[in-house]
Design a protein around this motif. Structure first.
Motif, short mmCIF file in Angstrom:
data_model
loop_
_atom_site.label_atom_id
_atom_site.label_comp_id
_atom_site.label_asym_id
_atom_site.label_seq_id
_atom_site.Cartn_x
_atom_site.Cartn_y
_atom_site.Cartn_z
N CYS A 483 0.69 -1.06 0.48
CA CYS A 483 0.22 0.27 0.06
C CYS A 483 0.84 1.34 0.30
O CYS A 483 0.72 2.19 -0.92
CB CYS A 483 -0.86 -0.38 0.75
SG CYS A 483 -2.70 -1.36 0.77
N ALA A 484 2.02 1.26 0.65
CA ALA A 484 2.61 2.92 1.01
C ALA A 484 3.28 3.06 -0.26
O ALA A 484 3.69 3.39 -0.63
CB ALA A 484 3.49 2.03 1.58
N ALA A 485 3.80 1.91 -1.17
CA ALA A 485 4.46 2.42 -2.69
C ALA A 485 3.44 2.59 -3.76
O ALA A 485 3.90 3.78 -4.10
CB ALA A 485 5.22 0.66 -3.36
N LEU A 486 1.71 2.42 -3.24
CA LEU A 486 1.19 2.84 -4.22
C LEU A 486 0.72 4.66 -3.74
O LEU A 486 0.83 5.06 -4.19
CB LEU A 486 -0.24 2.04 -4.28
CG LEU A 486 -1.35 2.39 -5.27
CD1 LEU A 486 -0.79 2.78 -6.48
CD2 LEU A 486 -2.96 1.42 -4.93
N PRO A 617 -4.28 5.72 -11.16
CA PRO A 617 -3.63 5.11 -10.88
C PRO A 617 -2.56 4.07 -11.66
O PRO A 617 -3.78 3.56 -12.25
CB PRO A 617 -3.64 4.41 -8.98
CG PRO A 617 -4.54 4.64 -9.01
CD PRO A 617 -5.43 6.05 -9.62
N VAL A 618 -1.50 3.39 -11.99
CA VAL A 618 -1.20 2.25 -12.72
C VAL A 618 -0.32 1.29 -12.07
O VAL A 618 0.56 2.07 -10.91
CB VAL A 618 -0.37 3.10 -13.91
CG1 VAL A 618 0.28 1.78 -15.13
CG2 VAL A 618 -0.64 3.95 -14.97
N LEU A 619 -0.73 0.37 -11.64
CA LEU A 619 0.33 -0.48 -10.73
C LEU A 619 0.81 -1.51 -12.08
O LEU A 619 -0.05 -1.84 -12.93
CB LEU A 619 -1.10 -1.95 -9.75
CG LEU A 619 -1.14 -0.11 -9.30
CD1 LEU A 619 -2.20 0.23 -9.21
CD2 LEU A 619 -1.25 -0.93 -7.76
N THR A 620 2.12 -2.24 -11.74
CA THR A 620 2.46 -3.29 -12.85
C THR A 620 3.03 -4.39 -12.03
O THR A 620 2.91 -4.24 -10.68
CB THR A 620 3.86 -2.68 -13.40
OG1 THR A 620 4.31 -2.90 -12.64
CG2 THR A 620 3.02 -1.84 -13.93
N THR A 621 3.32 -5.95 -12.99
CA THR A 621 3.47 -6.90 -12.23
C THR A 621 4.62 -7.37 -13.31
O THR A 621 4.01 -7.54 -14.49
CB THR A 621 2.70 -8.23 -12.02
OG1 THR A 621 1.65 -7.39 -10.73
CG2 THR A 621 3.35 -9.30 -11.93
N ALA A 633 9.24 -0.30 -9.88
CA ALA A 633 9.26 -0.50 -11.71
C ALA A 633 9.50 0.61 -11.65
O ALA A 633 10.63 0.71 -13.05
CB ALA A 633 7.99 -1.73 -12.16
N VAL A 634 9.21 1.59 -11.97
CA VAL A 634 9.69 2.96 -13.50
C VAL A 634 9.12 3.92 -12.57
O VAL A 634 8.69 4.38 -11.53
CB VAL A 634 8.22 2.73 -14.21
CG1 VAL A 634 8.74 3.83 -15.02
CG2 VAL A 634 8.49 1.35 -15.10
N SER A 645 6.69 7.83 -9.53
CA SER A 645 7.02 7.12 -10.60
C SER A 645 6.17 5.39 -10.41
O SER A 645 5.16 5.27 -9.19
CB SER A 645 7.80 6.17 -9.43
OG SER A 645 9.39 7.35 -9.05
N ILE A 646 6.24 4.28 -11.13
CA ILE A 646 4.77 3.33 -11.03
C ILE A 646 5.82 1.97 -10.36
O ILE A 646 6.40 1.54 -10.62
CB ILE A 646 4.81 2.96 -12.64
CG1 ILE A 646 4.55 4.34 -13.00
CG2 ILE A 646 3.43 1.53 -12.52
CD1 ILE A 646 4.41 4.18 -14.67
N PRO A 647 4.90 1.40 -9.54
CA PRO A 647 5.41 0.81 -8.79
C PRO A 647 4.95 -1.03 -9.40
O PRO A 647 3.70 -1.10 -9.67
CB PRO A 647 4.40 0.86 -6.96
CG PRO A 647 3.06 1.42 -7.36
CD PRO A 647 3.73 2.23 -8.67
#
Length: 922
Positions: A483-486, A617-621, A633-634, A645-647
């Protein structure tokens, strides 16, 4: 008027009574320093004379309207001999020295009780807000003694004193007679007064923590050249962290430590010491504390263990340590603390034992456990998440999470707050602070098993109370950082609609299943083009009501296929970000063969930058790629992660869970602030008088049934009318008086709670039925005392109760009654006091709540009556601090009413950390 408040009257007590305990307290001045407030006593005469002698001529003139070079014996006697009722005197002390004095004296005039108030502050302590603090504490004492109005005589030129009264939030009436101004004001605790009090409390607590986190100098007591020892490890971290001020090692056996000049004691350090880090055995703490107090150290970090965690003796030593430190103006972090850190380059403070400290970031973190704190810091560094400030409070004997919330609320360098909670210092205050702080900054908290165990309740309570306060609750450290990263990198979602873009059908659907199970909704951008199989025709139903078209679910993922290129990702993600039907995007990158991910990262960054509104928001795996950290990630730019930055997450399920939690927080924050509602027809004065009468000479007890009825009536809470009877004819007479039909009930708690209702006879329509019911019940329970009660309107049985929980304070519970509901634990909880929205949400929260609304199960009930009942109970507990428990069970809710069949109430001493009255440190 040259000697105000000192008339020559015979009412001065020769042997003053014992001072009331509520007049003692440690408070924070406006500059964050600790000051002790206590009642004045006869033994203060010498210290008071010294205080008076130190005052400047100007201060004495403004206070006494003339020179008044010394206090006369008569005035000294009268000042130090008070009755703590009609005349109250308070002193503010630092160490053994008095630094301020305040008094009120009852006026002999008709009408409501009024008192004249006056105070004076030592010259060197003026400007610290002590006048407003003393006024607040005097007003608290006066209110307890039924004084309604304060008056004050002030020289017109004494603008500073007039400002103290004006800025306190009172409605002043002013009149002038020559050079004097007469002030008069009611001391009722109005909302304006509470607002002023809370604002000053927040500012002083924030300043107090800020002093600890940004000291001008640090002494390490017990410094060692060996990094394997506590004193060596913290000194090494301070020196390596580039602390901006001087560091003073203290070691009586060395002239220098790590190339820095050492001193035998703190007293020998020639410069001022703002912060002392204590790393000596428990047996040596006493002498170290004496040195720090003599030196005037402003704050202590006690790394030493062996205090409250060891048992009663250790706890007593811990309390003595804090009391002594506060008495000399110091705050204490610890004992058994890991330390504190501030990554601001202008400060560079790493006064911790942690082997790894994350880089600079915008996350504030608080925990208690030292070893756990070290592990969390290491995990944050591994995941490339930076922190602004960090505090590990150990036993939390003084500085607590509440203090840090006050600090982070206004700290410009902190955007996200992380908490690992094992206990609360002041649960009621924590709830109040969290509600306010979370409106501007997200709070993510891990509630440990120890916290739930301490509450003697299941995790449902923690979940409900955290959600009420806007706290994002997680169950593990991994979820904390997810959650913190997002939150640290991306904007809050505007809604629950999520687009899933990826090149793996299996992982895409994994993300979708996780998202929908958490309450998110899947939306495909209208312009999306699939290149892979992507759909689940057998599960989603081709052409069915879910909207499947051509083998691709309209609510399914955007499947780019295994051969997707970075350009394909850029196009698809940008289309999702441009869509008005999408609030967030989860991206899955899982190439079928190992490839370098840099191109995909660049594509995602480009898509985010090209989006018309950067508020999604953009989240990635990223799968099977060791070159990209799990949670970063980015980056928007080089270095530490920041906005833009994109977590990235190890798997799409964790990404979906983090997004769902953040979305729920965003929805909470979007809701307007709801006020606390006090229903009409409440008689607080009558209720207070009753409880004080019943509490006299008692350490707490359950009220009788009649007492409970009288107390609840003061708050407009009515129990269905009943009579106590002791024979069959009394039962018939009671039934005739109440009106048929009636119910007969055994009075013992055992019989009330039996699910088979063997101790109850319902729907009795005549004398013979009442006599037979009485005979049967006495035969069953063996007690001739029964209740005959008027039959209530039939409806849905509910439970509304309040318990006094050690971790959370007063907690209200609501659910449907019955054995099945009890076994399922279908209950909802909220902390008190309730706002209007919270009262309504409480009634709708249980899983069985749909039974209260119109539908196949029935016509529904009067939910407004249940909501009002919850609000009345909330007001009762908010007003009467002696209230410990209340149970209304059952409450029969029908289409036109909510009637209480039975209620039990318990009173007892108010908690020592109750969040009312004059502000003071817990």
């Amino acid at each position: 008027m040259t000697e105000p408040l000192l008339p020559d009257t015979p009412d001065t007590p020769a042997n003053p009574p014992e001072p009331p305990p509520q007049l003692f307290g440690d408070v924070l001045a406006a500059d964050g320093g600790v000051v002790r407030i206590r009642p004045i006593v006869p033994a203060d005469a010498d210290a008071l004379a010294d205080f008076h002698a130190r005052l400047s001529d100007r201060t004495r003139y403004l206070r006494y309207f003339g020179p008044y070079p010394r206090i006369s014996p008569k005035d000294m006697y009268r000042t130090t001999h008070v009755d703590y009722h009609d005349r109250v005197g308070l002193v503010a002390v630092l160490g053994t020295a008095i630094i301020a004095v305040a008094r009120y004296e009852l006026l002999d005039r008709p009408g409501p009780r009024a008192a004249e108030v006056a105070f004076v502050v030592a010259d060197e302590h003026q400007g610290r807000g002590l006048g407003s603090i003393l006024l607040e504490h005097l007003a608290g004492a006066a209110a307890e003694n039924e004084v309604e109005t304060f008056t004050a005589e002030v020289l017109a030129e004494n603008e500073a004193m007039i400002t103290v009264f004006r800025d306190a939030g009172y409605q002043l009436q002013r009149s002038r007679d020559g050079s004097e101004v007469h002030l008069e004001f009611a001391i009722d605790p109005t909302e304006a007064l509470r607002t002023v009090r809370d604002a000053r409390e927040a500012a002083s607590e924030a300043r107090s923590v800020g002093n600890l986190l940004a000291p001008g100098s640090v002494a390490v007591i017990g410094a060692s050249p060996e990094s394997t020892r506590v004193g060596g490890a913290v000194l090494a971290n301070l020196l390596a962290g580039g602390f901006a001020g001087p560091v003073f090692p203290v070691n009586p056996h060395r002239r220098s430590v790590r190339g820095v000049r050492a001193y035998a004691t703190v007293r020998e350090i020639p410069d001022e010491v703002d912060l002392a880090v204590v790393a000596v055995p428990p047996a040596a703490i006493g002498s170290v504390l004496d040195d720090c107090m003599a030196k005037g150290v402003k704050g202590l970090i006690v790394l030493t263990a062996g205090f409250g965690e060891t048992g009663p003796a250790g706890l007593a030593a811990e309390q003595d340590l804090v009391a002594a430190a506060r008495g000399h103006g110091m705050r204490v972090v610890g004992p058994s603390a890991l330390g504190i850190a501030n990554t601001d380059p202008a400060v560079g403070l790493n006064a911790t034992l942690a082997p790894v400290l994350p880089q600079r970031g915008r996350i504030g973190f608080f925990c208690q456990s030292g070893p756990l704190g070290a592990a969390i810091l290491a995990e944050a560094a591994t995941r490339n998440l930076g922190v602004s400030t960090f505090v590990s409070a150990g036993n939390r004997a003084d500085v607590s999470g509440n203090d840090l919330l006050q600090y982070w609320d206004t700290a410009a360098d902190t955007e996200v707050i992380l908490l690992y909670l094992e206990s609360f210092g002041n649960p009621r205050k924590f709830s109040r602070l969290a509600r306010r702080v979370a409106r501007g900054k997200p709070i993510v908290a891990v509630s440990s098993g120890r916290l739930a165990a301490g509450a003697d309740m299941d995790r449902t309570v923690v979940r409900d109370l955290f959600a009420q306060a806007g706290i994002i609750q997680v169950d593990s450290i991994s979820e904390l950082f997810d959650c913190a990263a997002l939150l640290a990198c991306q904007p809050l979602p505007r809604g629950p609609r999520v687009a899933v873009v990826g090149n793996s059908a299996a992982l895409n659907w994994l993300a979708i299943d996780a998202a929908t199970s958490e309450g998110l909704r899947i939306h495909r951008p209208p312009t999306a083009v699939d290149r892979g199989p992507g759909a689940r025709p057998t599960e989603r139903g081709l052409g069915g009501p879910d909207g499947d078209v051509g083998g691709v679910a309209a609510d399914g993922p955007v499947d780019l296929g295994p051969e997707a290129t970075p350009a394909d990702y850029r196009e698809a993600v940008l289309a999702a970000l441009r869509s008005e039907e999408v609030d967030a995007v989860i991206v899955v990158v899982a190439p079928p063969v190992p490839v370098h991910m840099g191109g995909f990262a660049d594509a995602l960054r480009a898509a985010a930058a090209a989006a018309p509104d950067r508020d999604k928001p953009v989240l990635t795996t990223f799968v099977a790629e060791s070159g990209i950290p799990d949670l970063l990630a980015v980056r928007s730019t080089g270095g530490a992660p920041g906005r833009g930055s994109i977590p990235s997450y190890p798997d799409p399920e964790r990404a979906a869970r983090a997004l769902a939690r953040v979305d729920r927080y965003a929805r909470w924050r979007d809701r307007p602030v709801s006020p606390v509602v006090r229903p009409p027809c409440i008689d607080t004065a009558a209720a207070t008088a009753l409880v004080e009468q019943w509490s006299a000479g008692s350490s707490g007890r359950w009220l009788t049934d009649d007492e409970a009825v009288r107390l609840l009536e003061c708050y407009g809470i009515d129990i269905v009318d009943f009579r106590a009877v002791r024979d069959a004819e009394q039962a018939v007479a009671a039934a005739e008086e109440l009106g048929y039909p009636v119910a007969a009930k055994a009075t013992g708690e055992l019989w009330r709670r039996r699910p088979d209702l063997i101790g109850v006879r319902l729907d009795l329509w005549g004398p013979d039925a009442v006599r037979q019911a009485y005979t049967d019940l006495v035969a069953i329970c063996g007690d001739p005392l029964l209740h005959v009660q008027k039959m209530a309107t039939k409806g849905v049985g509910c439970v509304l109760s309040v318990t006094d929980d050690p971790s959370f304070g007063s907690v209200i519970e609501f659910g449907l009654s019955g054995m099945i509901m009890d076994l399922l634990g279908d209950r909802a909880y909220r902390a008190l006091p309730l706002t209007a929205d919270e009262a309504a949400a409480l009634i709708d929260a249980p899983r069985a709540a749909p039974l209260l609304s119109p539908g196949p199960a029935g016509p529904g009930v009067d939910k407004a009556a249940l909501i009002e009942l919850a609000q009345r109970i909330s007001a009762l507990f908010d007003d009467i601090p002696q209230m410990r428990e209340l149970s209304c069970d059952p409450v029969l809710a029908s289409p036109g009413s909510a009637e209480i069949i039975y209620a039990r109430a318990r009173i007892g001493p108010q908690p020592t950390r109750f969040d009312t009255g004059p502000r003071r440190l817990a």
